[in-house]
Scaffold this motif. Structure first.
Motif, mmCIF file in Angstrom:
data_model
loop_
_atom_site.group_PDB
_atom_site.id
_atom_site.type_symbol
_atom_site.label_atom_id
_atom_site.label_comp_id
_atom_site.label_asym_id
_atom_site.label_seq_id
_atom_site.Cartn_x
_atom_site.Cartn_y
_atom_site.Cartn_z
ATOM 1 N N ASP A 1 0.843 -1.194 0.000
ATOM 2 C CA ASP A 1 0.000 0.000 0.000
ATOM 3 C C ASP A 1 0.881 1.248 0.000
ATOM 4 O OD1 ASP A 1 -2.469 -1.327 0.095
ATOM 5 O OD2 ASP A 1 -2.182 -1.715 2.226
ATOM 6 N N HIS A 2 0.556 2.148 -0.838
ATOM 7 C CA HIS A 2 1.358 3.346 -1.015
ATOM 8 C C HIS A 2 0.668 4.538 -0.368
ATOM 9 C CE1 HIS A 2 3.592 6.528 -3.100
ATOM 10 N NE2 HIS A 2 4.546 5.616 -3.202
ATOM 11 N N ILE A 3 1.454 5.427 0.180
ATOM 12 C CA ILE A 3 0.915 6.590 0.888
ATOM 13 C C ILE A 3 0.103 7.493 -0.048
ATOM 14 C CG2 ILE A 3 2.939 8.089 0.653
ATOM 15 C CD1 ILE A 3 0.831 7.583 3.816
ATOM 16 N N VAL A 8 -5.315 9.846 -1.961
ATOM 17 C CA VAL A 8 -6.442 9.813 -2.900
ATOM 18 C C VAL A 8 -7.705 9.324 -2.192
ATOM 19 C CG1 VAL A 8 -7.344 8.714 -4.985
ATOM 20 C CG2 VAL A 8 -4.991 9.579 -4.934
ATOM 21 N N LEU A 9 -7.585 8.280 -1.400
ATOM 22 C CA LEU A 9 -8.738 7.780 -0.643
ATOM 23 C C LEU A 9 -9.300 8.849 0.282
ATOM 24 C CD1 LEU A 9 -7.519 4.193 0.225
ATOM 25 C CD2 LEU A 9 -9.544 4.776 -1.135
ATOM 26 N N HIS A 10 -8.413 9.621 0.903
ATOM 27 C CA HIS A 10 -8.870 10.697 1.788
ATOM 28 C C HIS A 10 -9.733 11.688 1.010
ATOM 29 C CE1 HIS A 10 -8.668 13.565 5.148
ATOM 30 N NE2 HIS A 10 -8.646 14.468 4.182
ATOM 31 N N TYR A 11 -9.238 12.127 -0.126
ATOM 32 C CA TYR A 11 -9.989 13.127 -0.898
ATOM 33 C C TYR A 11 -11.255 12.551 -1.527
ATOM 34 C CZ TYR A 11 -6.365 16.443 0.086
ATOM 35 O OH TYR A 11 -5.507 17.273 0.751
ATOM 36 N N ILE A 12 -11.247 11.286 -1.876
ATOM 37 C CA ILE A 12 -12.488 10.652 -2.339
ATOM 38 C C ILE A 12 -13.501 10.632 -1.189
ATOM 39 C CG2 ILE A 12 -13.540 8.478 -3.092
ATOM 40 C CD1 ILE A 12 -10.955 7.969 -4.699
ATOM 41 N N GLY A 13 -13.014 10.351 0.012
ATOM 42 C CA GLY A 13 -13.884 10.389 1.189
ATOM 43 C C GLY A 13 -14.498 11.758 1.394
ATOM 44 N N LEU A 33 -7.026 5.401 6.641
ATOM 45 C CA LEU A 33 -6.410 5.308 7.977
ATOM 46 C C LEU A 33 -5.528 4.078 8.110
ATOM 47 C CD1 LEU A 33 -9.203 6.405 10.471
ATOM 48 C CD2 LEU A 33 -6.967 7.454 10.149
ATOM 49 N N ARG A 34 -5.998 2.962 7.586
ATOM 50 C CA ARG A 34 -5.206 1.731 7.671
ATOM 51 C C ARG A 34 -3.848 1.930 7.004
ATOM 52 N NH1 ARG A 34 -3.551 -2.256 4.868
ATOM 53 N NH2 ARG A 34 -4.576 -1.663 2.922
ATOM 54 N N ILE A 35 -3.863 2.519 5.822
ATOM 55 C CA ILE A 35 -2.619 2.737 5.082
ATOM 56 C C ILE A 35 -1.744 3.772 5.791
ATOM 57 C CG2 ILE A 35 -1.629 3.598 2.922
ATOM 58 C CD1 ILE A 35 -4.209 2.506 1.531
ATOM 59 N N ARG A 36 -2.349 4.884 6.196
ATOM 60 C CA ARG A 36 -1.560 5.943 6.839
ATOM 61 C C ARG A 36 -0.945 5.484 8.149
ATOM 62 N NH1 ARG A 36 -4.763 11.635 5.421
ATOM 63 N NH2 ARG A 36 -3.760 11.824 3.391
ATOM 64 N N ARG A 37 -1.704 4.752 8.946
ATOM 65 C CA ARG A 37 -1.142 4.264 10.210
ATOM 66 C C ARG A 37 0.029 3.320 9.966
ATOM 67 N NH1 ARG A 37 -6.858 3.725 13.145
ATOM 68 N NH2 ARG A 37 -6.754 5.655 14.352
ATOM 69 N N ALA A 38 -0.113 2.449 8.981
ATOM 70 C CA ALA A 38 0.967 1.505 8.672
ATOM 71 C C ALA A 38 2.205 2.237 8.172
ATOM 72 C CB ALA A 38 0.493 0.486 7.633
ATOM 73 N N LYS A 45 0.094 13.818 11.677
ATOM 74 C CA LYS A 45 -0.945 14.816 11.403
ATOM 75 C C LYS A 45 -1.919 14.356 10.328
ATOM 76 C CE LYS A 45 1.895 17.478 8.168
ATOM 77 N NZ LYS A 45 1.138 17.248 6.951
ATOM 78 N N ASP A 46 -1.461 13.599 9.354
ATOM 79 C CA ASP A 46 -2.357 13.106 8.310
ATOM 80 C C ASP A 46 -3.321 12.054 8.856
ATOM 81 O OD1 ASP A 46 -1.217 14.812 6.478
ATOM 82 O OD2 ASP A 46 0.065 13.279 5.574
ATOM 83 N N VAL A 47 -2.864 11.260 9.804
ATOM 84 C CA VAL A 47 -3.747 10.310 10.480
ATOM 85 C C VAL A 47 -4.822 11.095 11.238
ATOM 86 C CG1 VAL A 47 -3.880 8.567 12.316
ATOM 87 C CG2 VAL A 47 -2.009 8.483 10.643
ATOM 88 N N ALA A 48 -4.416 12.148 11.920
ATOM 89 C CA ALA A 48 -5.371 12.969 12.675
ATOM 90 C C ALA A 48 -6.397 13.610 11.745
ATOM 91 C CB ALA A 48 -4.637 14.040 13.466
ATOM 92 N N ARG A 49 -5.964 14.110 10.610
ATOM 93 C CA ARG A 49 -6.875 14.766 9.661
ATOM 94 C C ARG A 49 -7.943 13.788 9.174
ATOM 95 N NH1 ARG A 49 -3.281 16.383 6.020
ATOM 96 N NH2 ARG A 49 -2.886 18.282 7.180
ATOM 97 N N THR A 50 -7.517 12.590 8.801
ATOM 98 C CA THR A 50 -8.477 11.589 8.326
ATOM 99 C C THR A 50 -9.374 11.117 9.459
ATOM 100 O OG1 THR A 50 -6.947 10.885 6.594
ATOM 101 C CG2 THR A 50 -8.708 9.349 7.182
#
Length: 103
Positions: A1-3, A8-13, A33-38, A45-50
């Motif tokens: 999984d790539h960051i 992209v998933l965040h913005y689709i959300g 979140l799964r990808i960002r946490r990993a 901060k990106d985990v927090a934003r999502t």
């Protein structure tokens, strides 16, 4: 999984949420979140934003306990990374207050 996939998933959300498709928005945010946490760890901060956006979607869909959990996790990240007096941390506290009014 790539960051970048997470971004992209965040913005689709975001788009799905704005369109009112809350079920699919949750799916996108959770996968993001799964990808960002990993890739970035739990306290980025990106985990927090999502996490915050996921809390908003849960709030809009009436899942107040899940929403509060998301905001609490966002608050902990923000407090650790930005400090208690940061505007984004205050926004999260405000969101937590709105959820508590519904519980």
């Amino acid at each position: 999984d790539h960051i970048e996939v997470a971004r992209v998933l965040h913005y689709i959300g975001v788009v799905l949420s704005e369109m009112g498709d809350l079920v699919d928005a949750v799916r996108c945010y959770e996968e993001c979140l799964r990808i960002r946490r990993a890739a970035l760890g739990d306290f980025h901060k990106d985990v927090a934003r999502t996490q915050h956006n996921l809390g908003l979607v849960y709030y809009e869909s009436g899942h107040y306990e899940r929403s509060l959990q998301c905001f609490q996790e966002t608050y902990e990240i923000g407090k650790k990374k930005l400090g208690k007096k940061n505007e984004k941390v205050a926004d999260t506290l405000h969101s937590m207050g709105l959820v508590n009014q519904k519980l």
